[in-house]
Scaffold this motif. Structure first.
Motif, PDB file in Angstrom:
ATOM      1  N   CYS A 145      48.572 -39.277  91.814  1.00  0.00           N
ATOM      2  CA  CYS A 145      48.701 -37.869  91.417  1.00  0.00           C
ATOM      3  C   CYS A 145      48.097 -37.652  90.034  1.00  0.00           C
ATOM      4  N   SER A 148      56.525 -30.952  95.637  1.00  0.00           N
ATOM      5  CA  SER A 148      55.131 -31.360  95.472  1.00  0.00           C
ATOM      6  C   SER A 148      54.289 -30.959  96.680  1.00  0.00           C
ATOM      7  N   ARG A 185      52.863 -29.771  90.738  1.00  0.00           N
ATOM      8  CA  ARG A 185      52.820 -30.970  91.583  1.00  0.00           C
ATOM      9  C   ARG A 185      53.002 -32.229  90.744  1.00  0.00           C
ATOM     10  N   ALA A 196      56.620 -32.544  89.714  1.00  0.00           N
ATOM     11  CA  ALA A 196      57.445 -32.950  90.862  1.00  0.00           C
ATOM     12  C   ALA A 196      57.299 -34.441  91.145  1.00  0.00           C
ATOM     13  N   MET A 197      56.098 -34.972  91.008  1.00  0.00           N
ATOM     14  CA  MET A 197      55.899 -36.408  91.247  1.00  0.00           C
ATOM     15  C   MET A 197      56.521 -37.247  90.131  1.00  0.00           C
TER      16      MET A 197
END
Length: 134
Positions: free
Chosen positions: A10, A81, A115, A118-119
């Motif tokens: 990511c 995500s 995203r 969230a990761m």
């Protein structure tokens, strides 16, 4: 380990792939973006899909030594995500593929922080689950 790998994927996509797109010429952009997208799919999206499935399997039959709450929280972070990707980043990426729109690239990088966050959260919950199992 899979959680750490997916976080690294990511971060690589955010900081190395997306941030390099403004340097690609309009004529070459679609070819470059498509090739990188296929590479990211193999290196990041497939493992992230497996990670999501693994968390679901662990929730279905987690050993008593693993606390449930960080697994649920990690699944929520993964879901955030995926939702961010599907509803925000993917439509922007598809637009960029057609137009090489520089403003859209800036918007993609800016909205991609959802995203990324969230990761990072998922990784923190995975570490918490491992620590709680000790």
């Amino acid at each position: 380990m899979l959680s750490a790998y997916c976080l690294a994927g990511c971060l690589m996509e955010h900081f190395a792939v997306f941030s390099g797109w403004p340097a690609v010429g309009v004529k070459e952009f679609r070819t470059v973006q498509t090739a990188q997208g296929h590479g990211s799919g193999i290196v990041y999206v497939v493992p992230k899909t497996l990670l999501t499935a693994l968390v679901v399997v662990m929730l279905a039959g987690a050993p008593d030594a693993v606390p449930d709450w960080p697994l649920w929280a990690g699944l929520a972070a993964l879901t955030a995500s995926w939702v961010s990707f599907a509803l925000i980043q993917l439509p922007i990426q598809l637009h960029i593929r057609k137009t090489a729109d520089q403003a859209a690239i800036v918007r993609l990088v800016r909205t991609d922080w959802i995203r990324v966050a969230a990761m990072v959260a998922h990784f923190a919950f995975a570490v918490t689950a491992i620590a709680g199992a000790s």
